[in-house]
Design a protein around this motif. Structure first.
Motif, short mmCIF file in Angstrom:
data_model
loop_
_atom_site.label_atom_id
_atom_site.label_comp_id
_atom_site.label_asym_id
_atom_site.label_seq_id
_atom_site.Cartn_x
_atom_site.Cartn_y
_atom_site.Cartn_z
N ARG A 258 0.99 -1.29 0.13
CA ARG A 258 -0.19 0.08 -0.02
C ARG A 258 0.48 0.99 0.34
NH1 ARG A 258 -4.59 -1.40 3.25
NH2 ARG A 258 -4.62 0.05 4.39
N ARG A 445 -0.49 -12.30 -7.18
CA ARG A 445 -1.07 -10.72 -7.98
C ARG A 445 -0.98 -10.55 -9.97
NH1 ARG A 445 0.73 -5.05 -5.88
NH2 ARG A 445 2.93 -5.58 -6.47
N ARG A 453 -3.72 -8.77 -3.60
CA ARG A 453 -2.71 -7.94 -3.45
C ARG A 453 -1.63 -8.84 -2.99
NH1 ARG A 453 -6.28 -3.24 0.33
NH2 ARG A 453 -7.73 -2.71 -0.92
#
Length: 543
Positions: A258, A445, A453
């Motif tokens: 992230r 992914r 993710r």
């Protein structure tokens, strides 16, 4: 592990020393030994070394002292020990831009009854990591934190939530137990944001070109009042530009997906889109025919990749008078919208008291625009992008794992005899030594149509390992900790399975075969893999 003894006060008139972190490798423990009552250690990092400098502090027994450690720009220090300290001593740590200070439990547990002050630097962006593992936080005393400003990070190992109460920052784990507490008077409660250890970034990287009526401009050069072109062909006005610098050495592993930038290579989306490489944050939404999709959901490992190796990067986000879609390197991308995360920007205080910036309202409902993070819409987009990878690069996707084993540098293929589906046998020479299980591998992914993710690297999914020698058949426990290169076990319809990472190693100690042996691998699942090179594709066809 080498140890460097640093005498901080061998001469009474020489209580201050400076050391360069770059002079020590990653295995060095620097012992700062104080022989006078008040000492200062300055730690620089002139070559921006990525290594963490482990620091132990030794104070002469019976000496009530004040020890100051100043961290220069990009210095990265871990406090791993404290010795010879009587209650009543004071420890000061002053951080600079880009620096990181970590206090481990070995340091904290020996510092009872002392004063610990940490200044994060009012004009700096720095990180303080607090690891209380194995100690009672309520008995270890509360460090004093000062100089906390937007952009600083405070990380507490084991914490899942936090709150700011009566001037104290309090971090708790998932059981509600306090695992970190700091005296931090004077903070603006509206700027103190806890996200349970999770970080959210949604910005353009510095240097990104934004379309304006006067031509493209770098995002960092925009100012309030500037005009930008929207994806619909209109013109919008810039209201605010938020920015934040991040450093690799202060991003927890669990937040990496992230946090680290996403590189979208030229033409990755369509012809001339983007018209040059575009780099955005993982959470930044790009627009595809009315669907706003986070960049992290588009990664394919070929034309759209995540840059985990970047040591530092600066994000910018453009807020308009009204939410809209702007053009970044020719790619339609959302403008900034305050979802309660404005305080993550280093310059958030510019608008804190401005009446034109009201409370967070979230992304407005715009006709024709929907946010899509999974499901059929994202799967269709990923399918198109994967097909474009093959068009642009010549890479192909394959389900052939190319499984083999390697012994002493020799590649051994599976025997042609069929046992049963999914079972592969390899004839091992006598005294084979370690056996390496080799196969193609992919990040989960990267090659699927699904929005994932999961960044595990997977090769083949093993459900059993065994070998047969002159003494019979022997099973090897799939959970044997001596086997390296295996992902964590998972349940597949009642069967335990572990994915290899494409290069797992069974040590000789786990086999202990008598003479020649046959290794048997039961493969419950394979995956889809990128077949990159033309030579490898030719080899597959030849086989």
């Amino acid at each position: 592990m080498a140890t460097v003894n640093l005498d901080l006060g061998g001469l009474l008139n020489d209580p201050e020393k400076t050391v360069d972190q770059s002079s020590y490798d990653g295995d060095t423990i620097l012992n700062a030994r104080a022989l006078t009552g008040n000492t200062t250690l300055n730690i620089t990092n002139t070559t921006d070394s990525p290594d963490v400098l482990e620091l132990q502090q030794t104070i002469s027994i019976g000496l009530l002292s004040t020890s100051t450690v100043n961290l220069g720009e990009n210095a990265n220090v871990k406090l791993t020990g404290l010795a010879g300290v009587n209650a009543g001593s004071t420890f000061n740590y002053n951080l600079s831009d880009g620096s990181t200070l970590e206090m481990t439990s070995n340091f904290l547990s020996l510092g009872l009854g002392n004063t610990v002050n940490v200044d994060l630097g009012a004009d700096a962006t720095s990180t303080f990591i607090y690891d209380p593992t194995g100690i009672n936080v309520e008995l270890s005393g509360y460090p004093n934190l000062t100089g906390v400003t937007a952009g600083d990070q405070i990380q507490v190992v084991g914490a899942t939530s936090g709150e700011y109460v009566n001037g104290d920052l309090i971090f708790k784990n998932d059981l509600g137990i306090t695992v970190g507490r700091f005296n931090a008077d004077g903070l603006d409660p509206t700027q103190v944001t806890f996200e349970g250890g999770s970080m959210i970034y949604a910005c353009f990287l510095k240097g990104t070109h934004i379309a304006t009526p006067e031509g493209e401009k770098t995002v960092e050069s925009l100012v309030a009042g500037d005009k930008v072109i929207t994806a619909s062909g209109g013109v919008a006005t810039v209201k605010w530009l938020g920015h934040r610098t991040l450093y690799k050495n202060r991003i927890p592993a669990k937040d990496a997906v992230r946090a680290f930038p996403i590189l979208i290579k030229k033409d990755a989306i369509a012809a001339n889109v983007p018209h040059t490489d575009l780099i955005v944050s993982p959470g930044h939404h790009l627009e595809f025919n009315g669907a706003l999709v986070p960049a992290m959901m588009l990664v394919n490992g070929q034309t759209i990749v995540q840059q985990f190796d970047r040591r530092s990067f600066e994000y910018f986000h453009v807020e308009l008078e009204q939410f809209d879609i702007i053009l970044a390197e020719g790619v339609p991308a959302e403008s900034y919208v305050d979802t309660g995360n404005r305080s993550m920007f280093q310059n958030a205080d510019e608008v804190a008291m401005n009446p034109d910036f009201g409370p967070a309202e979230g992304r407005p409902n715009v006709e024709g625009l929907v946010v899509a993070r999974e499901g059929a819409v994202v799967e269709a987009i990923r399918k198109q992008l994967l097909a474009r990878v093959e068009l642009l690069t010549g890479a192909k996707r394959t389900q052939d794992a190319a499984l083999c084993v390697e012994v002493n540098g020799r590649v051994i293929q599976a025997t042609p005899e069929f046992v049963k589906e999914g079972v592969y046998r390899f004839e091992l020479p006598a005294n084979a030594g370690d056996v390496r299980i080799v196969s193609r591998s992919s990040l989960v992914r990267d090659v699927t149509y699904l929005a994932r993710r999961d960044i595990r690297r997977v090769g083949v999914g093993l459900s059993a390992i065994a070998f047969t020698d002159s003494n019979g058949r022997h099973d090897i426990d799939l959970m044997d900790s001596r086997i390296s290169g295996l992902n964590q076990p998972q349940d597949v319809k009642g069967t335990a399975m572990r994915w290899t990472n494409g290069s797992a190693v069974i040590p000789a100690a786990a086999i202990q075969a008598s003479g020649k042996a046959t290794l048997e691998l039961t493969v419950l699942r394979t995956y889809t893999y990128w077949l990159d090179s033309a030579s490898e594709q030719a080899a597959v066809k030849a086989a």
